[in-house]
Design an enzyme around this catalytic site. Structure first.
Site, PDB file in Angstrom:
ATOM      1  CG  ASP A  25       2.284  64.297  30.983  1.00  0.00           C
ATOM      2  OD1 ASP A  25       3.184  64.325  31.848  1.00  0.00           O
ATOM      3  OD2 ASP A  25       2.205  65.128  30.062  1.00  0.00           O
ATOM      4  CG  HIS A  42       7.040  60.309  39.821  1.00  0.00           C
ATOM      5  ND1 HIS A  42       6.418  60.588  38.628  1.00  0.00           N
ATOM      6  CD2 HIS A  42       8.182  61.051  39.826  1.00  0.00           C
ATOM      7  CE1 HIS A  42       7.131  61.460  37.940  1.00  0.00           C
ATOM      8  NE2 HIS A  42       8.211  61.770  38.650  1.00  0.00           N
ATOM      9  CG  LEU A 136      -4.796  43.439  32.051  1.00  0.00           C
ATOM     10  CD1 LEU A 136      -5.521  44.067  30.864  1.00  0.00           C
ATOM     11  CD2 LEU A 136      -4.838  44.392  33.251  1.00  0.00           C
TER      12      LEU A 136
HETATM   13  C1  FPP Z   1       4.849  61.715  33.780  1.00  0.00           C
HETATM   14  O1  FPP Z   1       4.574  62.728  34.715  1.00  0.00           O
HETATM   15  C2  FPP Z   1       5.018  60.448  34.462  1.00  0.00           C
HETATM   16  C3  FPP Z   1       6.165  59.711  34.464  1.00  0.00           C
HETATM   17  C4  FPP Z   1       7.368  60.106  33.723  1.00  0.00           C
HETATM   18  C5  FPP Z   1       6.277  58.484  35.238  1.00  0.00           C
HETATM   19  C6  FPP Z   1       5.031  57.678  35.338  1.00  0.00           C
HETATM   20  C7  FPP Z   1       5.310  56.507  36.190  1.00  0.00           C
HETATM   21  C8  FPP Z   1       4.504  56.045  37.169  1.00  0.00           C
HETATM   22  C9  FPP Z   1       3.186  56.628  37.507  1.00  0.00           C
HETATM   23  C10 FPP Z   1       4.902  54.820  37.892  1.00  0.00           C
HETATM   24  C11 FPP Z   1       4.561  53.632  37.042  1.00  0.00           C
HETATM   25  C12 FPP Z   1       4.692  52.409  37.805  1.00  0.00           C
HETATM   26  C13 FPP Z   1       4.432  51.167  37.315  1.00  0.00           C
HETATM   27  C14 FPP Z   1       4.545  50.042  38.239  1.00  0.00           C
HETATM   28  C15 FPP Z   1       4.080  50.915  35.909  1.00  0.00           C
HETATM   29  P1  FPP Z   1       5.506  64.012  34.744  1.00  0.00           P
HETATM   30  O2  FPP Z   1       6.502  63.818  35.813  1.00  0.00           O
HETATM   31  O3  FPP Z   1       6.053  64.257  33.378  1.00  0.00           O
HETATM   32  O4  FPP Z   1       4.463  65.101  35.119  1.00  0.00           O
HETATM   33  P2  FPP Z   1       4.504  66.651  34.700  1.00  0.00           P
HETATM   34  O5  FPP Z   1       4.280  66.690  33.220  1.00  0.00           O
HETATM   35  O6  FPP Z   1       3.359  67.202  35.466  1.00  0.00           O
HETATM   36  O7  FPP Z   1       5.826  67.182  35.138  1.00  0.00           O
END
Ligand code: FPP
Length: 253
Positions: A25, A42, A136
């Protein structure tokens, strides 16, 4: 010797968590802080995925489970959903040679049919190409929510019962676990959530019954290797009692 290596050396190598689950997050807030677009957060978050995967593999963690996209995330603005899907497919394709070199097996968990065709095909390709890997296991939870998973399991077991293939009295916790999307995977030992919120957000609710929870205010793109090792050190300092008394645990009863 650098700080990271010192911390790694202080880990008890016999008590590395077998299964680490993560809620990644804070990408949006990180981007905002930098004056960037949410999608840049992201993209930066993918670098952290790369690092935690490599470090998990190097430390001997057997399963790493990442919450990449929840069922509820489908309700985000359409362009953010499209960007995230594209990024996940692109990242997995780009990382594939290194995943193979590190013997990492990709496993997908969730309602993957909802993922648009192009990223879905990239994910399936990565899963199939790494199927023989024995290091893994990287579980990617996509279009996943625990209540979705539990409802699906209940539906499957009810169908078996209606068809006379299972006696309702024979439905045990193990039968239920075997019908979850995580069948065959041991429950997480450690759940790490970055970004400062202290909740589990519909993630692995059945499986984390006895997991150790670790919350950090650090935003996902900033989550460093040292901070990951700190979380494992914290885990190693906890006494896991599984409902027993401290004395029972210490006497190995
Ligand atoms: C939450 O941050 C994060 C997500 C909803 C997406 C997480 C995904 C990635 C990091 C990419 C993953 C890739 C692979 C290959 C597994 P948020 O947008 O909710 O952050 P905020 O709470 O600050 O708004």
């Amino acid at each position: 010797m650098d700080e990271l290596q010192k911390k790694i050396d202080s880990l008890d190598k016999d008590r590395i968590p077998v299964h680490v689950a993560m809620i990644m997050d804070g990408n949006g807030r990180w981007a905002k802080q930098q004056g960037f677009k949410r999608s840049d957060g992201h993209t930066e978050g993918i670098s952290t995925v790369h690092r935690v995967t490599k470090l998990s593999s190097d430390l001997g963690v057997r399963y790493l489970t990442l919450y990449a996209f929840s069922t509820e995330n489908w309700n985000r603005p359409t362009d953010e959903v499209a960007t995230l899907m594209y990024l996940i497919g692109w990242a997995i394709e780009r990382e594939l040679p290194e995943l193979l070199a590190n013997n990492v097996r990709i496993h997908l968990i969730g309602d993957i049919d909802r993922v648009p065709e192009e990223p879905r095909n990239r994910l399936f390709y990565a899963r199939d190409t790494t199927a023989h890997c024995t290091g893994l296991q990287l579980n990617i939870c996509l279009s996943y929510s625990s209540r979705w998973e539990i409802t699906e399991a209940a539906r499957r077991i009810a169908r078996l019962a209606a068809e006379g293939k299972i006696d309702p009295e024979a439905i045990t916790e193990n039968v239920f676990s075997d019908n979850l999307a995580t069948a065959g995977i041991p429950d997480p030992d450690l759940l790490i959530r970055t970004g400062g919120e202290e909740r589990v957000s519909n993630y692995l609710l059945w499986q984390i019954a006895y997991s150790e929870l670790y919350f950090t205010p650090v935003l996902w793109p900033d989550f460093s290797d040292e901070q990951y090792v700190d979380a494992i050190l914290d885990f190693q300092n906890r006494e896991r009692r599984f409902g027993k008394t401290s004395e029972q645990v210490q006497n190995n009863e």
